[in-house]
Design an enzyme around this catalytic site. Structure first.
Site, PDB file in Angstrom:
ATOM      1  N   ARG A  32      38.246  70.264  59.824  1.00 54.53           N
ATOM      2  CA  ARG A  32      37.683  71.427  60.522  1.00 54.53           C
ATOM      3  C   ARG A  32      38.744  72.474  60.807  1.00 54.53           C
ATOM      4  NH1 ARG A  32      34.415  67.371  61.127  1.00 54.53           N
ATOM      5  NH2 ARG A  32      32.244  67.548  61.825  1.00 54.53           N
ATOM      6  N   GLY A 100      33.477  64.125  51.378  1.00 53.15           N
ATOM      7  CA  GLY A 100      32.146  64.645  51.707  1.00 53.15           C
ATOM      8  C   GLY A 100      32.212  65.665  52.827  1.00 53.15           C
ATOM      9  N   SER A 174      23.612  63.745  61.308  1.00 54.26           N
ATOM     10  CA  SER A 174      24.798  64.008  60.494  1.00 54.26           C
ATOM     11  C   SER A 174      25.577  65.193  61.051  1.00 54.26           C
ATOM     12  CB  SER A 174      24.379  64.288  59.047  1.00 54.26           C
ATOM     13  OG  SER A 174      25.460  64.888  58.343  1.00 54.26           O
ATOM     14  N   ASP A 327      31.499  55.266  61.015  1.00 57.34           N
ATOM     15  CA  ASP A 327      32.504  54.889  60.019  1.00 57.34           C
ATOM     16  C   ASP A 327      33.162  53.541  60.328  1.00 57.34           C
ATOM     17  OD1 ASP A 327      32.033  57.193  58.570  1.00 57.34           O
ATOM     18  OD2 ASP A 327      33.561  58.340  59.649  1.00 57.34           O
ATOM     19  N   ARG A 401      37.588  52.960  53.396  1.00 55.73           N
ATOM     20  CA  ARG A 401      37.336  52.077  54.549  1.00 55.73           C
ATOM     21  C   ARG A 401      36.978  50.656  54.113  1.00 55.73           C
ATOM     22  NH1 ARG A 401      38.123  55.831  58.425  1.00 55.73           N
ATOM     23  NH2 ARG A 401      37.144  57.844  58.072  1.00 55.73           N
TER      24      ARG A 401
HETATM   25  C1  S3P Z   1      32.007  63.306  59.590  1.00 52.96           C
HETATM   26  C2  S3P Z   1      30.707  62.932  59.791  1.00 52.96           C
HETATM   27  C3  S3P Z   1      30.152  61.648  59.371  1.00 52.96           C
HETATM   28  C4  S3P Z   1      31.248  60.652  58.992  1.00 52.96           C
HETATM   29  C5  S3P Z   1      32.344  61.270  58.187  1.00 52.96           C
HETATM   30  C6  S3P Z   1      32.973  62.414  58.946  1.00 52.96           C
HETATM   31  C7  S3P Z   1      32.445  64.630  60.039  1.00 52.96           C
HETATM   32  O1  S3P Z   1      29.335  61.858  58.242  1.00 52.96           O
HETATM   33  O2  S3P Z   1      30.716  59.550  58.313  1.00 52.96           O
HETATM   34  O3  S3P Z   1      33.337  60.331  57.874  1.00 52.96           O
HETATM   35  O4  S3P Z   1      33.672  64.873  60.128  1.00 52.96           O
HETATM   36  O5  S3P Z   1      31.586  65.472  60.350  1.00 52.96           O
HETATM   37  P1  S3P Z   1      27.790  62.324  58.403  1.00 52.96           P
HETATM   38  O6  S3P Z   1      27.784  63.608  59.090  1.00 52.96           O
HETATM   39  O7  S3P Z   1      27.246  62.442  57.006  1.00 52.96           O
HETATM   40  O8  S3P Z   1      27.158  61.208  59.162  1.00 52.96           O
END
Ligand code: S3P
Length: 444
Positions: A32, A100, A174, A327, A401
């Protein structure tokens, strides 16, 4: 971020783990800080940055979009942002590697700019659902120009020239989805609202506030929140201090709980309540974890955690706790194998769409090492017997992980545990094996 060759490792039982360590910076906050920093006008200074592959791929993407991102010292970084809506068209596809979070948050930020960008990643990221992010972004005026079948990467996204503010009720809990909508909303006139029935990590909301955005967060129902952001105002840079990642700390923490005689201190771990479900669960299991030196560091609560080995008992983990420890289930499942009695972890649907299908991968990792485990609907049930045989080979499925969970398992099993590939650990915890070795762990 291609990995040329697999890096296998064998973890074996040895003496107690002892020492005092600081795990790397929080991945969510590091990513972020790069993306929001790129949207400010001026210079953001970051200390404690995670210097792992997920952060590096996100940093490269921000550079390709026009921001200046530089390393100024050990974990110290500086970003010159281009302002909300100010990204430039990148010359090539943005490669988010395994990340992701980097990819989905950047999609939100790009959706609010009048540019076109292609998003791509490694085989793991190419297998993960993107429609959940693109649907609301399209409602805000962005267009998906190209995407492979079933809503998977690579995807070409055209941002909105005049983004439309929306009120969006998230269908899945999420933080990535919530953040993408908020970041697109920065460029829209008026108020963008996200409603979540189950509160997820709030680092985006906190950082937006830190950068001067007008954002209101109100509780909704028993577990939910309503977040409203006022768009079309510039973000002002402010220094960021990244605390140690509780999701990374979980690995040495559980290793210390299950390797007899261990006594560790984990320094400066973030204790944000929306990330602390694992601590609550381990306490219910009877774990000896002391919270020392509680303090606030750069807007987040942090503490030193002292962890000592001891007997654990099986527990029932309620589904509503999942967002605050999403996680941590693979490594909790390892702890559960060493507890006495069954542990049932409920409501793990979202685990199926992480870096791997973590529900299946966690069950396989334990089963291959002599632990009785069952998946019933979206619940994972581990029969804890206070011990585990080991001796198996774990397929890590491009998932950091799963690799770290398998290694921690092998530090306490009767026979060593073989891990097929540890390369992906570098996405979130580059010095993991070295740190564990320094604490007394044995590897072959
Ligand atoms: C995260 C949100 C989670 C988490 C990922 C980090 C984030 O995913 O599993 O490791 O930094 O916003 P989701 O938002 O898809 O649940």
């Amino acid at each position: 971020m291609e990995h040329a060759a697999a890096t296998p490792l064998t973890a074996r039982r040895g003496g107690p783990l002892a020492g005092r360590v600081r795990v790397p910076g929080d991945k969510s906050i590091s990513l972020r800080s790069l993306i929001l920093g790129a949207l400010t006008v001026g210079e953001t200074q970051i200390t404690g940055m995670l210097e792992g592959e997920d952060a590096m791929s996100t940093a490269n993407a921000m550079r390709a979009l026009g921001a200046t991102v530089e390393r100024t010292g050990e974990t110290a970084w500086r970003i010159l942002g281009v302002g909300v809506g100010g990204f430039a068209t990148p010359r090539a596809a943005l490669d988010f590697g395994n990340s992701g979070t980097g990819c989905r948050l950047a999609m939100g930020a790009v959706a609010g700019c009048p540019i076109t960008a292609t998003f791509d990643g490694d085989a793991s990221l190419r297998s993960r659902p993107m429609r959940r992010i693109l649907d609301p972004l399209e409602k805000m005026g962005a267009r998906t120009l190209q995407m492979s079948d079933k809503g998977r990467l690579p995807a070409m996204l055209q941002g909105a020239r005049d983004p439309i503010p929306i009120s969006y009720e998230a269908e899945v809990p999420s933080a990535q989805l919530k953040s993408a909508v908020l970041l697109a909303g920065l460029a829209a006139p008026g108020e963008t609202t996200v409603i979540e029935q189950e509160a997820t990590r709030d680092h985006t909301e906190r950082m937006l506030k830190h950068f001067g955005a007008t954002i209101r967060v109100t509780p909704l129902g028993e577990h939910g929140r309503k977040i409203t952001l006022q768009g079309q105002s510039e973000l002002e840079p402010a220094p960021i201090v990244v605390p140690a990642d509780p999701s990374s700390a979980a690995f040495p923490m559980i290793a210390a709980l299950i390797v007899p005689g261990s006594d560790l201190i984990l320094e400066g771990v973030m204790t944000n309540p929306l990330r602390s479900g694992l601590l609550a669960t381990l306490r219910e299991m009877g774990a000896a974890i002391e919270v020392l030196e509680q303090r606030n560091d750069g807007g987040e609560d942090v503490a030193d955690l002292r962890v000592r080995a001891g007997a654990l008992k099986g527990v029932d983990v309620p589904a509503e706790r999942a967002p605050s420890m999403i996680d941590e289930y693979p490594i909790l499942a390892v702890a559960a194998a060493f507890a006495e009695g069954p542990t049932r972890m409920r409501g793990l649907k979202e685990l199926r769409v992480k870096e791997s299908d973590r529900l299946a991968a966690t069950a396989a990792l334990l089963r291959n090492n002599g632990v009785e485990v069952e998946i019933v609907d979206d619940d994972l049930i581990v029969q804890g017997r206070g011990r585990a045989a080991g001796g198996g080979l774990v397929a890590t499925r491009m998932d950091h992980r799963i690799a770290m969970s398998a290694i921690v398992l092998g530090l306490a099993t009767e026979q060593p545990v073989n891990v097929d590939d540890t390369a992906f650990i570098a996405t979130s915890f580059p010095n993991f094996v070295g740190m564990m070795r320094a604490l007394g762990a044995e590897f072959a």
